[in-house]
Enzyme design. Structure first.
Site, PDB file in Angstrom:
ATOM      1  N   SER A 130      -0.471   0.217   5.723  1.00  0.00           N
ATOM      2  CA  SER A 130       0.777   0.590   6.045  1.00  0.00           C
ATOM      3  C   SER A 130       0.817   2.131   6.119  1.00  0.00           C
ATOM      4  CB  SER A 130       2.048   0.183   5.192  1.00  0.00           C
ATOM      5  OG  SER A 130       3.031   0.806   5.486  1.00  0.00           O
ATOM      6  N   TYR A 143       5.933   0.069  -3.743  1.00  0.00           N
ATOM      7  CA  TYR A 143       5.125  -0.392  -2.009  1.00  0.00           C
ATOM      8  C   TYR A 143       4.092   0.256  -1.697  1.00  0.00           C
ATOM      9  CZ  TYR A 143       5.061  -1.788   2.808  1.00  0.00           C
ATOM     10  OH  TYR A 143       4.464  -2.986   4.340  1.00  0.00           O
ATOM     11  N   LYS A 147       0.260   0.064  -1.120  1.00  0.00           N
ATOM     12  CA  LYS A 147      -0.007   0.048   0.260  1.00  0.00           C
ATOM     13  C   LYS A 147      -1.786   0.744  -0.086  1.00  0.00           C
ATOM     14  CE  LYS A 147       0.954  -3.442   1.971  1.00  0.00           C
ATOM     15  NZ  LYS A 147       0.560  -4.695   3.208  1.00  0.00           N
TER      16      LYS A 147
END
Ligand code: NAD
Length: 243
Positions: A130, A143, A147
């Site tokens: 990401s 998150y 990533k």
């Protein structure tokens, strides 16, 4: 028909981006093994349903795909989950889920895939990181961490396995109009349609990415056109600065 005769494993195949990756690969001649918790609605040459948090399932997916397809050339580690909020609002369950799906599963699948690809003379792995794995954004600590881990793993593996003719790269999207983004808006009480339109105004290109915008870059990285790319993190962000 860039993928004529190629055999590909795609995780998260039932998701917003995964469905398009599967469809585009098949349209260009690949035979596809689709992996997700429930992929009964997905058209593919092999359906390998399961939970990526189960170690044996993740460890066994590349061999199962190779057996079902008669070989394996391409692995797309696309499945992912998002946990929102700072770490003070992150439960043990959220942490375990995010690490399990976003980090441990691609780790296991890459570890099991590389010997299979090496035995066949090479191949390509495309991981989904990401933009937030490269430039962390606010209020998504876990998150972003997961990533970033996938991005780092990709860079390491890209270097370590190039000599085996295995190219390992990652796509790094910014916001994409998929169920992941829409359910996030719903949970926070926003109308997804309006929220995505408003979000699009913050992107220099004027709109949020579609799943196809991302899937086409994934296919490029999996294709021979990217034959000299190893360990690259390709940001696909519509010109939107992140972080
Ligand atoms: P999505 O929610 O539509 O699809 C994700 C898929 O992963 C789902 O089909 C889900 O069932 C599958 N999955 C999740 N947990 C699983 C598990 N335990 N076992 C098996 N399958 C599991 O989301 P998407 O937007 O298509 O996301 C695809 C990838 O793109 C993810 O890695 C995501 O983190 C990444 N990404 C998405 C965005 C975005 O804005 N949508 C932005 C950057 C990166």
């Amino acid at each position: 028909m860039r993928f004529s005769g190629k055999k590909a494993l795609v995780t998260g195949a039932a998701g917003g981006i995964g469905q398009i990756i599967c469809a585009l690969l098949r349209a260009e001649g690949a035979r596809v093994a689709a992996a997700d918790r429930d992929c009964l609605a997905i058209e593919a040459e092999a359906i390998l349903s399961g939970d990526l948090r189960e170690q044996a399932y993740a460890d066994g997916l590349p061999r199962a795909a190779a057996d079902a397809l008669g070989g394996l050339d391409i692995i797309i580690n696309n499945a992912g989950v998002i946990t929102r909020g700072p770490i003070t609002e992150t439960s043990d369950a959220d942490l375990a889920l995010s690490l399990g799906v976003n980090v441990e599963a691609p780790f296991r699948i890459c570890r099991a895939s590389i010997p299979i690809l090496a035995d066949a003379g090479g191949g390509a792995i495309v991981n989904t990181a990401s933009c937030w794995g490269v430039h962390p954004g606010p209020n998504h600590a876990v998150y972003c961490m997961t990533k970033a881990a996938v991005a780092s793993l990709t860079q390491c593996m890209g270097r370590d396995h190039a000599h085996q003719n295995i190219r390992i790269n990652a796509v790094c999207p910014n916001e994409v109009d998929t169920p992941m983004l829409r359910t996030g808006f719903q949970k926070r009480g926003f109308d997804p349609e309006t929220a995505i339109e408003e979000l699009g105004k913050t992107v220099p290109l004027g709109r949020v990415a579609t799943a196809q915008d991302i899937a086409e870059v994934v296919l490029f990285l999996a294709s021979d056109a990217a034959r000299y790319m190893c360990g690259a993190l390709v940001e696909v962000n519509g010109g939107k600065p992140v972080g």
